[in-house]
Scaffold this motif. Structure first.
Motif, short mmCIF file in Angstrom:
data_model
loop_
_atom_site.label_atom_id
_atom_site.label_comp_id
_atom_site.label_asym_id
_atom_site.label_seq_id
_atom_site.Cartn_x
_atom_site.Cartn_y
_atom_site.Cartn_z
N ILE A 1 0.85 -1.21 0.00
CA ILE A 1 0.00 0.00 0.00
C ILE A 1 0.87 1.25 0.00
CG2 ILE A 1 -1.85 1.21 1.22
CD1 ILE A 1 -2.53 -1.42 2.59
N ALA A 2 1.91 1.21 0.84
CA ALA A 2 2.76 2.39 1.01
C ALA A 2 3.42 2.82 -0.30
CB ALA A 2 3.82 2.13 2.08
N THR A 3 3.98 1.85 -1.01
CA THR A 3 4.65 2.21 -2.25
C THR A 3 3.65 2.61 -3.33
OG1 THR A 3 4.71 -0.16 -2.79
CG2 THR A 3 6.70 0.80 -1.88
N SER A 4 2.51 1.93 -3.38
CA SER A 4 1.51 2.25 -4.39
C SER A 4 0.93 3.65 -4.20
CB SER A 4 0.36 1.24 -4.35
OG SER A 4 0.83 -0.06 -4.60
N GLU A 5 0.79 4.07 -2.95
CA GLU A 5 0.12 5.35 -2.68
C GLU A 5 1.09 6.45 -2.25
OE1 GLU A 5 -3.02 6.07 -3.19
OE2 GLU A 5 -3.71 4.07 -3.75
N ASN A 6 2.39 6.18 -2.35
CA ASN A 6 3.40 7.18 -1.97
C ASN A 6 3.26 7.64 -0.52
OD1 ASN A 6 4.81 7.47 -4.46
ND2 ASN A 6 3.04 8.57 -5.26
#
Lengths: 138, 138
Positions: free
Chosen positions: A30-35
């Motif tokens: 989630i973190a990488t996908s949503e910055n």
DNA sequence: TGCAAACTCTACTAATATACTAGGGTAATA
DNA sequence: TATTACCCTAGTATATTAGTAGAGTTTGCA
């Protein structure tokens, strides 16, 4: 102003709602996908779990998942959990009411009644918007 | 949450609007009547003066007074001067727009469109409420 | 004319709270 | 044993809400 916490929280929830099935999704994903800063997101998801919005699973294949259907998750609920009161002043809050120390009489306060109007119109939106609504608007 | 600064500012303005004529009113008078720290109020009124909402007169018999009629002073204007943006995120602000650093595409942001709705409904209230309206509601 | 009182104006300083970042280690699960 | 959520701590930055001190301006009176 909306805090990043709430913003990130809503973004994470919509991300989870868009996943196929209800398989756990890792924080890092989630973190990488949503910055989003992963450490920050960690604490946000934990808060959402404690509020009964998310479930979690540890270990391999673990992660977070929605506990309810997306159309049963109201933004107003998420907002209150992450951001706090929807009202702009404690003296007009439904769930977090507090008396103002400088106001002898709320009904005589010029700001009080105005902020009730603002609260009601905001509440009307947030109570009637679900995760599903948000996704379909993208 | 509305800051005390804005709350006190609106209270002070309604107080001034209720004074007879347009004689200057002293800071100390407003402060004691409205239970506001005088020094804090001083800086608030100064801000309102610089924004063209209030006029001031120094020396004996001096004080602050409204520069326009109460029904020509919109709360939205006062709010923007004291509190800043009415929108809850810079990326949905009309007067203080800023791009989000974490959002590659605003239209694809789940929070963006929601916050536009909230902004519009709040704006609708604040733009259509004047000092006169606030006083009559007490 | 000059002085004193009554005001606003400006600049510092500071306590407090909150938002956000970053790191470490622990516990549970496949 | 590897993987993942969980938990605790502490630091940094920033905004809010004042408090303190004095400078500048106007009015009224002697």
């Amino acid at each position: 102003m909306l805090s990043r916490k709430t913003k990130y929280g809503i973004k994470a929830l919509t991300f989870l709602a868009q996943q196929d099935g209800n398989e756990p999704t890792q924080i890092s994903h989630i973190a990488t996908s949503e910055n989003i800063s992963q450490k920050f997101l960690e604490s946000i998801l934990l808060t959402l779990r404690k509020a009964g919005i998310l479930g979690s699973k540890k270990g391999k294949g673990g992660g977070y998942y929605l506990l309810k259907e997306a159309d049963n998750i109201k933004i107003a609920h998420v907002y209150r959990v992450l951001e706090g009161p929807i009202a702009m002043m404690p003296c007009v809050s439904l769930n977090f009411y507090e008396k103002c120390d400088d106001c002898p009489d709320e009904d005589a306060c010029s700001v009080h009644n105005l902020m009730i109007q603002v609260r009601d119109s905001t509440l009307n939106i947030l109570e009637n918007t679900t995760l599903t609504d948000i996704i379909s608007e993208q």
